[in-house]
Design a protein around this motif. Structure first.
Motif, PDB file in Angstrom:
ATOM      1  N   THR A  54       0.841  -1.193   0.000  1.00  0.00           N
ATOM      2  CA  THR A  54       0.000   0.000   0.000  1.00  0.00           C
ATOM      3  C   THR A  54       0.878   1.245   0.000  1.00  0.00           C
ATOM      4  O   THR A  54       1.992   1.245   0.535  1.00  0.00           O
ATOM      5  CB  THR A  54      -0.934   0.024   1.219  1.00  0.00           C
ATOM      6  OG1 THR A  54      -0.154  -0.031   2.416  1.00  0.00           O
ATOM      7  CG2 THR A  54      -1.870  -1.171   1.197  1.00  0.00           C
ATOM      8  N   ASN A  55       0.367   2.277  -0.604  1.00  0.00           N
ATOM      9  CA  ASN A  55       1.110   3.521  -0.727  1.00  0.00           C
ATOM     10  C   ASN A  55       0.227   4.667  -0.254  1.00  0.00           C
ATOM     11  O   ASN A  55      -0.858   4.881  -0.787  1.00  0.00           O
ATOM     12  CB  ASN A  55       1.533   3.732  -2.193  1.00  0.00           C
ATOM     13  CG  ASN A  55       2.528   4.855  -2.335  1.00  0.00           C
ATOM     14  OD1 ASN A  55       2.308   5.977  -1.895  1.00  0.00           O
ATOM     15  ND2 ASN A  55       3.647   4.556  -2.987  1.00  0.00           N
ATOM     16  N   GLU A  56       0.697   5.350   0.762  1.00  0.00           N
ATOM     17  CA  GLU A  56      -0.055   6.491   1.294  1.00  0.00           C
ATOM     18  C   GLU A  56       0.831   7.729   1.266  1.00  0.00           C
ATOM     19  O   GLU A  56       1.834   7.795   1.976  1.00  0.00           O
ATOM     20  CB  GLU A  56      -0.519   6.207   2.731  1.00  0.00           C
ATOM     21  CG  GLU A  56      -1.472   5.024   2.838  1.00  0.00           C
ATOM     22  CD  GLU A  56      -1.885   4.741   4.281  1.00  0.00           C
ATOM     23  OE1 GLU A  56      -1.681   5.645   5.125  1.00  0.00           O
ATOM     24  OE2 GLU A  56      -2.386   3.648   4.556  1.00  0.00           O
ATOM     25  N   HIS A  57       0.471   8.668   0.412  1.00  0.00           N
ATOM     26  CA  HIS A  57       1.208   9.933   0.277  1.00  0.00           C
ATOM     27  C   HIS A  57       2.690   9.680  -0.014  1.00  0.00           C
ATOM     28  O   HIS A  57       3.578  10.338   0.534  1.00  0.00           O
ATOM     29  CB  HIS A  57       1.055  10.789   1.532  1.00  0.00           C
ATOM     30  CG  HIS A  57      -0.371  11.031   1.926  1.00  0.00           C
ATOM     31  ND1 HIS A  57      -1.219  11.839   1.200  1.00  0.00           N
ATOM     32  CD2 HIS A  57      -1.107  10.538   2.967  1.00  0.00           C
ATOM     33  CE1 HIS A  57      -2.420  11.860   1.773  1.00  0.00           C
ATOM     34  NE2 HIS A  57      -2.373  11.066   2.852  1.00  0.00           N
ATOM     35  N   GLY A  58       2.950   8.680  -0.871  1.00  0.00           N
ATOM     36  CA  GLY A  58       4.318   8.386  -1.259  1.00  0.00           C
ATOM     37  C   GLY A  58       5.082   7.503  -0.280  1.00  0.00           C
ATOM     38  O   GLY A  58       6.260   7.212  -0.499  1.00  0.00           O
ATOM     39  N   VAL A  59       4.424   7.047   0.783  1.00  0.00           N
ATOM     40  CA  VAL A  59       5.069   6.184   1.774  1.00  0.00           C
ATOM     41  C   VAL A  59       4.503   4.781   1.631  1.00  0.00           C
ATOM     42  O   VAL A  59       3.287   4.592   1.578  1.00  0.00           O
ATOM     43  CB  VAL A  59       4.823   6.706   3.211  1.00  0.00           C
ATOM     44  CG1 VAL A  59       5.492   5.796   4.232  1.00  0.00           C
ATOM     45  CG2 VAL A  59       5.345   8.133   3.351  1.00  0.00           C
ATOM     46  N   GLU A  60       5.390   3.786   1.564  1.00  0.00           N
ATOM     47  CA  GLU A  60       4.972   2.406   1.308  1.00  0.00           C
ATOM     48  C   GLU A  60       4.826   1.596   2.601  1.00  0.00           C
ATOM     49  O   GLU A  60       5.617   1.755   3.534  1.00  0.00           O
ATOM     50  CB  GLU A  60       5.986   1.712   0.398  1.00  0.00           C
ATOM     51  CG  GLU A  60       6.031   2.297  -0.999  1.00  0.00           C
ATOM     52  CD  GLU A  60       7.098   1.620  -1.851  1.00  0.00           C
ATOM     53  OE1 GLU A  60       6.810   1.343  -3.024  1.00  0.00           O
ATOM     54  OE2 GLU A  60       8.208   1.393  -1.336  1.00  0.00           O
ATOM     55  N   SER A  80       6.559   2.154   7.954  1.00  0.00           N
ATOM     56  CA  SER A  80       6.831   2.286   6.531  1.00  0.00           C
ATOM     57  C   SER A  80       8.013   1.414   6.140  1.00  0.00           C
ATOM     58  O   SER A  80       8.891   1.123   6.950  1.00  0.00           O
ATOM     59  CB  SER A  80       7.128   3.750   6.190  1.00  0.00           C
ATOM     60  OG  SER A  80       8.243   4.210   6.923  1.00  0.00           O
TER      61      SER A  80
END
Length: 340
Positions: A54-60, A80
């Motif tokens: 999953t990727n949230e605001h460029g953080v995996e 992350s």
């Protein structure tokens, strides 16, 4: 003569034609190629597809375990994903994650601060000592996080348990605001822990233990891993309550302990000063996990180790002297939590 030459000529012609036909056949007859079977690459077609990162605001993030939990392998990431960024190259996660991995967080160590709330915060955030969490004594529902769980906190110091050393590398530390015992009084009078604190510690410990699959044998006191120099969280910390009500940590079985106690009472006093008996007790302490070296003598290191053991498992008497009951408890624990 002419007939003879004719027969010879005809034979030569037939032989020549036959040879040419053979050459033709040999020239154009295709040979069956010998094809070596190519090795078949292993695929994951029979396996369940991996969950996506999953990727949230460029953080995996990757929060699913696809490894074999029975081997203590775990691919879940509680934070992350940290990756390298080599100049001129791209790190891809096409084959992420490998199933052969587990957590670095293998121990949970409990402490007391021996300071009030405000000074505990200052010392643990501004000086060369720290812990991952601080449980205050202000009666609220807050628990302070001071260090990322993925990083080393400076809480254990020189320490050991069983075959592991320097437990800062592999542990999470919880500090609890508590006065400890006053210095310079000649006797140690330990301060109690509030019910609010115990509930906080239990909830926090349960969460950490569950996520990192920390076994009961690795939930320890600071005194357990450094008995020569530490006493925290001391005999007032309710280890049995955590075991009974929250299934946290270790405790002995009463029936087994009683059986060993009945046996120990028969000749405990007679054998007490026997070097081989002392050596056997030191070996049993070492087998359980303590870093004591068997010497066959009631030396200072052994006394402090027994004291730390009593803080944890026999808080009614923590004089550092091995008696029949302490010996029975130690043997019962070694039976229940034998090293595999």
């Amino acid at each position: 003569m002419r007939k003879t030459l004719y027969i010879i000529g005809l034979s030569t012609f037939v032989f020549s034609c036959t040879s040419q036909q053979n050459v033709k056949k040999n020239t154009y007859k295709p040979k069956t190629p010998v094809v070596q079977p190519k090795p078949v690459a292993k695929t994951q077609t029979s396996e369940a597809p991996k969950p996506k990162i999953t990727n949230e605001h460029g953080v995996e993030f990757f929060t699913t375990n696809i490894a074999d939990a029975t081997k203590n392998d775990n691919t879940a990431s509680y934070g992350s994903i940290v990756s390298a960024k080599p100049a001129g190259y791209k790190v891809v996660k096409t084959y992420f994650p490998a199933v052969a991995q587990n957590f670095r967080q293998r121990y949970l160590i409990l402490h007391y601060t021996a300071l009030p709330d405000d000074k505990s915060i200052t010392v643990l955030t501004q000086q060369a000592v720290s812990a991952h969490y601080l449980v205050n004594n202000t009666g609220d529902n807050e628990i302070y996080q001071l260090v990322d769980e993925n990083k080393r906190a400076y809480h254990a110091g020189v320490s050991s348990w069983r075959s592991d050393k320097n437990l800062n590398d592999t542990s999470i530390g919880i500090e609890i605001v508590n006065a400890g015992f006053p210095n310079g009084t000649g006797t140690r009078v330990f301060a109690p822990f509030s019910d609010d604190q115990v509930r906080k510690v239990a909830a926090l410990a349960k969460d950490i233990i569950t996520r990192y699959q920390i076994p009961a044998t690795n939930v320890l006191a600071h005194a357990d891993i450094a008995p020569a120099r530490k006493q925290d969280p001391g005999p007032m910390f309710p280890w049995k309550k955590l075991y009974d009500e929250y299934q946290i940590g270790m405790w002995y079985d009463q029936t087994t302990k009683q059986d060993y106690f009945d046996l120990a009472q028969e000749d405990f006093a007679v054998k007490y000063s026997d070097p081989s008996f002392i050596f056997g007790i030191q070996t049993a302490l070492q087998k359980f996990g303590y870093g004591v070296e068997p010497s066959g003598k009631w030396d200072d290191a052994t006394k402090k180790t027994i004291e730390a053991f009593q803080y944890h498992f026999r808080p009614q008497n923590y004089d550092g002297i091995m008696d029949a009951e302490t010996w029975a408890i130690l043997q019962a624990l070694n039976v229940k939590y034998s090293v595999k």
